[in-house]
Design an enzyme around this catalytic site. Structure first.
Site, PDB file in Angstrom:
ATOM      1  N   PRO B 412      49.748  35.645  45.651  1.00  0.00           N
ATOM      2  CA  PRO B 412      50.743  34.625  45.326  1.00  0.00           C
ATOM      3  C   PRO B 412      51.048  33.650  46.463  1.00  0.00           C
ATOM      4  CG  PRO B 412      51.827  36.650  45.917  1.00  0.00           C
ATOM      5  CD  PRO B 412      50.373  36.856  46.171  1.00  0.00           C
ATOM      6  N   GLY B 413      50.161  33.542  47.414  1.00  0.00           N
ATOM      7  CA  GLY B 413      50.312  32.479  48.402  1.00  0.00           C
ATOM      8  C   GLY B 413      50.963  32.881  49.710  1.00  0.00           C
ATOM      9  N   ASP B 460      36.063  30.511  39.919  1.00  0.00           N
ATOM     10  CA  ASP B 460      35.664  31.891  40.138  1.00  0.00           C
ATOM     11  C   ASP B 460      35.151  31.987  41.572  1.00  0.00           C
ATOM     12  OD1 ASP B 460      34.525  34.370  40.213  1.00  0.00           O
ATOM     13  OD2 ASP B 460      33.767  34.257  38.158  1.00  0.00           O
ATOM     14  N   CYS B 534      43.752  45.916  49.465  1.00  0.00           N
ATOM     15  CA  CYS B 534      44.897  46.820  49.529  1.00  0.00           C
ATOM     16  C   CYS B 534      44.516  48.138  48.882  1.00  0.00           C
ATOM     17  CB  CYS B 534      46.131  46.215  48.888  1.00  0.00           C
ATOM     18  SG  CYS B 534      45.845  45.640  47.229  1.00  0.00           S
TER      19      CYS B 534
END
Lengths: 180, 691
Positions: B412-413, B460, B534
């Site tokens: 999310p930036g 993509d 992660c």
């Protein structure tokens, strides 16, 4: 993505001039490289040439945003400023309004600024003048237009509206999906 | 016979100790009693039980009685000396039969001394009752049973009694310390005792019957405690079966937890603590089952984790996945300074601290009286809520001013804005994410934080060198199974299986090749790729990096992070390049941040190494082909991916693609729905949104 047409440029600049006046000049002629406005999916973006070069190589339908979004053209070809333009409006703003800490929250939830929440206002602000709204700690919170001139503000009753809300940073949370 | 001496010494000590001992002895007694008494219908009082035990004691028993008689004689002699006191307590004389030797001896000093002493009262001292001494007597009589009675007797006669006398003279005597009311009660009781043995028994039974339940509870508690000391016994298969069959009563978590602890203890010192004839596998199987039940993990994931961690660490890891990580935020230095931000937030009632020495911008939030994601400072873009672990890849990337940087999976930036912050809004960042939906939050965040040098696209990632290449640095925060962020998204515990992991790994391999191809090795300042996930799975981390090392002209360089654990160079049957050591792993239980993996690669040549002819023919189909091919024929790729998925689903054993020729040798099943790919992305989104 394309440059703005003459008409669109005029609409945009007219709107910007309401807030920053002749400081528009400073946005266009910058010492740190040339900047320009680009229209992409009805949004107006303000970008440097260097970033623009990268963005041109991205297929149009895959490009989401570039630089800073200033606002969008409505279906009736009027220009509407977004809160994302605040970063450029705030430093150049000619007329400013400061709200008291108690009224901060109310403004950030999208309400107009009432006389009771008005902390300070630039001298000689005319009625219906575009203003940038600051908190008392000089953090820009959004922008709007005055409902009363500075003179009228003095004698108006506390619950009267003095600044009409147009955009506030609360929109980053409230309307994240419509920002661009 | 150290035990005799012990008994004597204990009598000198305070009643608190006595009280404790009494309880313990009771439990012991319960053990000495043969099970026959338990079956009998009527409940026995503790005294009755003791007596029953005495009766069963056999030969040692009679000897004990002999001792008792002798001691009684002595006490009677002692009483002759005391004139008034004897008259005061007539009941005691009668009840003397029940009194133990210790008690009799203890009376001596009191009788000898004046009444003035009876004023000092401490009710705490009250508990030196006959039963207690009786018990002790019982104890030594048990130990006595063998044969050296005479020695014991003589010793008792001439030495120990005197000793006792002296001791009790020194310490305050028992009787005088009773409150008047207690004394009265005592008299009453002893009077009744004197009537007849049977009567007293009944009385005791009645009294203790009321407190029976409580006692039982205590007993069970104590026995639970005792189990800890006992050696851990592996429950048989039937027992476990039984547990599984009965769904009506939910599994006893306390029991399972205890079993896990014991099991781990045994496994840590298996040679010594094992139960004979049980294999390590049995223990491990039970442990896995228990862990799965206790922490509600899928069997597959637990198996993976057990391969990854040594046992005590595994439990720590699972435990730390149950608690959330501390909330951290990153100062946006484009708009403010950390000190100013901290001050502003403290004024709003937020309790915070600097994150650590390694970060100049991070802050940890302990608690807050306001929602930390909606303060005016947040809305004004002064900080970003961001996990501590997601600062690390950007620090490893070390972006320089005026560079061209690609962030391949940016939503999310948070990392993107950190890059912009380090570059001071110069240069260009191309922030890409495959999902347009998630890019909305990126747009919001970047604008809020005042990032002006970013271009956002939703291509993509695998098409990348084709869309745009020649970047100075690339950050690839690859979509992954999310096994490092279970505390954020507990769904990962159950909804991942072998295929998900391999599907992620495959996608990651494609992405890392495109990332490498997008970098310009000739760049003056850069030429670096940072790969991070992660996830803590080896398949998604070391394996992917090792694959990239084989396929492209890159080498691993130190990440520049001075903490974190080194990556694996060998894992099970896999052997990775030795330089994989310079990658970094972060775990929730050791670093108190989300599980993370970071590798930094330096590209030293833009040429794509060609496989040797013969090698290529075997490898080509199984291993994902080089990136240009990916770009050229995505359809074909997808089919390959599909095939890989299917085959691996059939075989439990995963295979490294470099030698996974067998994958392709399998008969290819009919190409299934191509729509199998979106779930992978969706899962990615789930845990990324959580960030």
């Amino acid at each position: 993505m394309r440059p703005l047409t003459e008409e669109e440029t005029r609409a945009l600049f007219e709107k910007l001039a309401k807030y920053i006046g002749e400081n528009i000049q400073l946005l266009v002629d910058r010492p740190d490289g040339s900047y320009c406005f680009r229209l992409h999916k009805d949004r107006v973006y303000y970008v440097s040439e260097r970033i623009l070069k990268v963005a041109t190589s991205i297929p149009g339908d895959k490009l989401v945003a570039l630089g800073t979004c200033f606002g969008k053209f409505t279906k009736t070809q009027k220009f509407r400023l977004h809160v994302t333009a605040l970063d450029y409006l705030a430093p150049y703003a000619k007329y400013k309004v400061w709200v008291k800490p108690g009224a901060e929250q109310s403004f950030l939830y999208g309400n107009h600024v009432l006389k009771s929440g008005l902390g300070r206002i630039t001298e000689n602000t005319a009625q219906y003048q575009g203003v940038v709204v600051y908190s008392m700690a000089d953090v820009p919170l959004g922008f709007g237009v005055t409902a009363k001139s500075t003179q009228d503000c003095r004698k108006v009753d506390p619950m009267a509206i003095v600044v009409f809300h147009q955009a506030d940073v609360g929109e980053y949370v409230r309307h994240e999906e419509t920002l661009t | 016979m150290g035990r005799k001496l012990d008994v004597l010494r204990k009598e000198k000590r305070g009643p608190g100790r006595k009280a404790r001992k009494q309880k313990g002895a009771e439990v012991e007694l319960a053990k000495f009693l043969p099970p026959a008494t338990d079956n009998s219908g009527n409940k026995l009082s503790s005294h009755a039980r003791k007596r029953a035990a005495k009766r069963r004691m056999g030969s040692g028993k009679t000897q004990a009685r002999k001792n008792l008689l002798q001691l009684k004689k002595q006490t009677d002699e002692g009483r002759m000396d005391g004139t008034s006191a004897a008259a005061e307590q007539p009941s005691l004389q009668k009840g003397g039969k029940h009194r133990g030797p210790g008690e009799g001896a203890s009376r001596h000093p009191q009788l000898g001394c004046s009444d003035s002493r009876s004023v000092s009262l401490t009710p705490a001292k009250r508990s030196q009752p006959a039963g207690d001494n009786e018990e002790e007597r019982l104890e030594f009589s048990e130990s006595e049973g063998d044969g050296d009675e005479d020695a014991w007797e003589s010793m008792e006669d001439d030495e120990s009694n005197e000793e006792m006398m002296d001791d009790y003279g020194a310490s305050s005597s028992e009787e005088e310390e009773l409150l008047p009311i207690e004394q009265a009660a005592r008299k009453q009781k002893s009077g009744r005792e004197g009537l007849s043995e049977d009567d007293s028994e009944e009385e005791e039974e009645r009294v203790s019957g009321q407190s029976k339940e409580q006692e039982d509870e205590e007993d069970t508690d104590l026995q639970l405690n005792m189990e800890i000391d006992e050696q851990f016994v592996l429950p048989s298969g039937e027992e476990i079966e039984r547990e599984n069959i009965l769904p009506s009563n939910p599994p006893d978590l306390h029991l399972i937890h205890q079993r896990i602890k014991d099991n781990v203890e045994v496994l840590q010192d298996f040679r010594v603590k094992r139960e004979a004839g049980r294999a390590r596998q049995e223990y491990l199987a039970l442990l896995r089952q228990d862990l799965a039940a206790y922490y509600s993990y899928s069997d597959f994931l637990l198996k993976k984790l057990m391969e990854l961690f040594p046992l005590p660490e595994l439990v720590n890891f699972l435990e730390s996945n149950e608690v959330p990580r501390p909330m951290t935020l990153r100062t946006n230095t484009l708009k403010t300074r950390r000190r100013d931000l901290a001050q502003a937030l403290i004024n709003r009632g937020v309790n915070l601290d600097p994150l650590g020495k390694w970060s100049k911008t991070g802050l940890v939030v302990y608690d807050s009286s306001v929602p930390i994601g909606a303060t005016p400072e947040y809305l004004a873009g002064h900080y970003m809520l961001q996990g501590a672990s997601s600062l690390l890849p950007v620090m490893a990337l070390a972006p320089q001013e005026n560079e061209r940087i690609l962030d391949m999976c940016c939503a999310p930036g948070g990392k993107t804005s950190y890059i912009a912050q380090l570059m001071k809004n110069t240069g260009v960042i191309l922030a890409n994410d495959s999902s347009a939906e998630r890019l909305r939050s990126v747009v919001g965040n970047l604008h809020r934080l005042g990032v002006t040098n970013a271009v956002l696209s939703h291509c993509d990632g695998r098409q990348f060198p084709k869309v745009l290449g020649g970047f100075d640095r690339v950050l690839l925060d690859a979509p992954c199974s999310g096994t490092g962020v279970i505390s954020k998204d507990p769904a990962v515990k159950t909804n991942k299986d072998e295929r998900d992991v391999l599907r992620c790994a495959h996608l990651q391999k494609e992405l890392i090749l495109s990332a490498i191809d997008s970098v310009n090795a000739a760049s003056e300042t850069g030429g670096y790729i940072v790969y991070c996930t992660c996830s803590i799975m080896v398949e998604e981390n070391e394996w992917v990096v090792d694959y990239a090392l084989k396929k492209r002209n890159v080498r691993l360089v130190p990440t520049g992070l001075d903490f974190g654990k080194e990556g694996f160079t060998r894992f099970k049957d896999r052997r990775f390049h030795p330089s994989v050591k310079s990658t970094r792993r972060f775990y929730p239980h050791t670093h108190n941040m989300d599980g993370f993996f970071i590798a930094k690669l330096k590209k030293f040549s833009n040429a794509i190494p060609k496989m040797q002819k013969d090698e290529e023919s075997t490898l080509e189909t199984a291993s994902p082909a080089s990136a240009p091919e990916v770009a050229a024929e995505p359809q074909l790729k997808r089919k390959k991916l599909e095939r890989l998925k299917v085959t691996t689903g059939q075989k439990k054993q995963q295979q490294p693609p470099s030698k996974g020729g067998s994958v392709q040798r399998h008969k290819r099943p009919s190409p299934q729905r191509l729509g199998a790919r979106p779930p992978a992305r969706k899962q990615h989104r789930v845990h990324r949104n959580g960030q």
